[in-house]
Write an enzyme that holds these catalytic residues in place. Structure first.
Site, PDB file in Angstrom:
ATOM      1  N   GLU A 114      -7.684 -60.790 -43.206  1.00  0.00           N
ATOM      2  CA  GLU A 114      -7.346 -60.706 -44.515  1.00  0.00           C
ATOM      3  C   GLU A 114      -8.571 -61.380 -45.390  1.00  0.00           C
ATOM      4  O   GLU A 114      -8.970 -61.018 -46.471  1.00  0.00           O
ATOM      5  CB  GLU A 114      -6.120 -61.420 -44.900  1.00  0.00           C
ATOM      6  N   TRP A 158       0.778 -69.712 -42.312  1.00  0.00           N
ATOM      7  CA  TRP A 158       1.637 -69.522 -43.451  1.00  0.00           C
ATOM      8  C   TRP A 158       1.200 -68.683 -44.436  1.00  0.00           C
ATOM      9  O   TRP A 158       1.875 -68.180 -45.442  1.00  0.00           O
ATOM     10  CB  TRP A 158       1.999 -70.956 -44.094  1.00  0.00           C
ATOM     11  N   LYS A 159      -0.021 -68.218 -44.563  1.00  0.00           N
ATOM     12  CA  LYS A 159      -0.750 -67.508 -45.504  1.00  0.00           C
ATOM     13  C   LYS A 159      -0.397 -68.201 -47.060  1.00  0.00           C
ATOM     14  O   LYS A 159      -0.300 -69.352 -47.267  1.00  0.00           O
ATOM     15  CB  LYS A 159      -0.436 -66.183 -45.178  1.00  0.00           C
ATOM     16  N   GLY A 166       2.201 -65.558 -37.890  1.00  0.00           N
ATOM     17  CA  GLY A 166       2.224 -65.491 -39.417  1.00  0.00           C
ATOM     18  C   GLY A 166       3.707 -65.527 -40.083  1.00  0.00           C
ATOM     19  O   GLY A 166       4.223 -66.560 -40.042  1.00  0.00           O
ATOM     20  N   HIS A 208      -9.868 -64.896 -40.591  1.00  0.00           N
ATOM     21  CA  HIS A 208      -8.987 -64.248 -40.557  1.00  0.00           C
ATOM     22  C   HIS A 208      -9.140 -62.822 -40.892  1.00  0.00           C
ATOM     23  O   HIS A 208      -9.963 -62.716 -42.061  1.00  0.00           O
ATOM     24  CB  HIS A 208      -7.678 -64.723 -41.556  1.00  0.00           C
TER      25      HIS A 208
HETATM   26  P1  PGA Z   1       1.850 -61.796 -38.519  1.00  0.00           P
HETATM   27  O1  PGA Z   1       0.461 -62.347 -39.007  1.00  0.00           O
HETATM   28  O2  PGA Z   1       2.392 -62.678 -37.191  1.00  0.00           O
HETATM   29  O3  PGA Z   1       2.851 -61.964 -39.498  1.00  0.00           O
HETATM   30  O4  PGA Z   1       1.765 -60.404 -37.954  1.00  0.00           O
HETATM   31  C1  PGA Z   1      -0.254 -62.831 -37.926  1.00  0.00           C
HETATM   32  C2  PGA Z   1      -1.679 -63.397 -38.521  1.00  0.00           C
HETATM   33  O5  PGA Z   1      -2.224 -62.655 -39.589  1.00  0.00           O
HETATM   34  O6  PGA Z   1      -1.832 -64.533 -38.203  1.00  0.00           O
END
Ligand code: PGA
Length: 251
Positions: A98, A10-11, A235, A96
């Protein structure tokens, strides 16, 4: 045998009430659908306790999106692996892109996080993947090999058995640009061969390797049909129950 898995990431999205509603929706959909894969949602720290209480974690796995690289103590603002485990969560996303990119996570910190996750019976969903430049200059296999070796190859074969890998080409994350099923399969087969070199074929064959990066209902079936693609880390499309379940039902 390795498991097929669809995991949501979900971030930094949804408030607690919004997330609780989404979790309940996914929980009901999973209960109604009897999916042919394990289904997991990885949610912000603040959501773990209420979501754990609202879902059937035997049917819908729950994970965090990160944990600290220290066990406990004076680390203001951090959340430890044991705290995550105490909520009822069984998984934690680690490394991840990010986190690597915006928060400076290195293989060294990730080794600490993986060790602490395993000590607390959390299964790490360990992310790896190259950036666009590395895809274009052809170094992507070397980059991913290094991430796997540096982050995980200090583990024993038994410990490694608890790791789920997620190949997420950074150029495909949130961009709408998915790797082709062939690009994903080539990389997944390569990763499996790297694991086999270190731990042997049986461990490699038993490792689930998920694909992540703009995975959606319209492309999931083609990706998941590849022999070395064991599911997805999702995501954007995990924030809508219908889209997420559309990906789950690709199996
Ligand atoms: P996304 O992200 O499906 O929005 O491309 C995937 C993730 O970063 O796990």
């Amino acid at each position: 045998m390795r498991k097929n898995i669809v995991a949501g990431n979900w971030k930094m999205n949804t408030t607690v009430p919004e997330g609780l509603e989404l979790a309940k929706e996914v929980n009901a959909a999973v209960a109604a659908a009897t999916p042919k894969c394990d289904v997991i949602i990885c949610v912000p720290f603040t959501h773990l306790v209420p979501v754990a209480q609202a879902i059937d974690t035997n049917k819908l796995g729950l994970g965090a999106e990160n944990c600290a690289d220290h066990a406990k103590g004076a680390y203001t603002g951090e959340v430890s692996a044991s705290m995550v485990a105490s909520t009822g969560a069984g998984y934690v996303i680690l490394g991840h892109s990010e986190r690597r990119q915006y928060y400076g996570e290195t293989s060294e910190t990730l080794r600490e996080k993986v060790a602490l996750a395993l000590q607390n019976n959390l299964k790490p969903i360990f992310c790896i993947g190259e950036v666009l430049e590395e895809r274009e200059n052809g170094t992507y296999n070397d980059v991913v090999r290094k991430q796997v070796e540096e982050g995980l190859f200090n583990l024993s074969a038994e410990e490694f058995g608890n790791i789920v890998l997620a190949y997420e080409p950074v150029w495909a994350i949130g961009t709408g640009k998915t790797a082709t099923a062939e690009q994903a399969e080539d990389m997944h087969a390569f990763i499996r061969s790297v694991i086999a070199e270190k731990y042997g074929k049986e461990v490699a064959d038993n490792t689930s390797i998920l694909y992540g990066g703009s995975c959606k209902p319209s492309n999931a079936a083609e990706l998941f049909a590849k022999p070395d693609v064991d599911g997805g880390l999702i995501g954007g499309a995990s924030l809508k129950c219908e889209d997420f379940m559309g990906i789950v039902s690709a199996f």
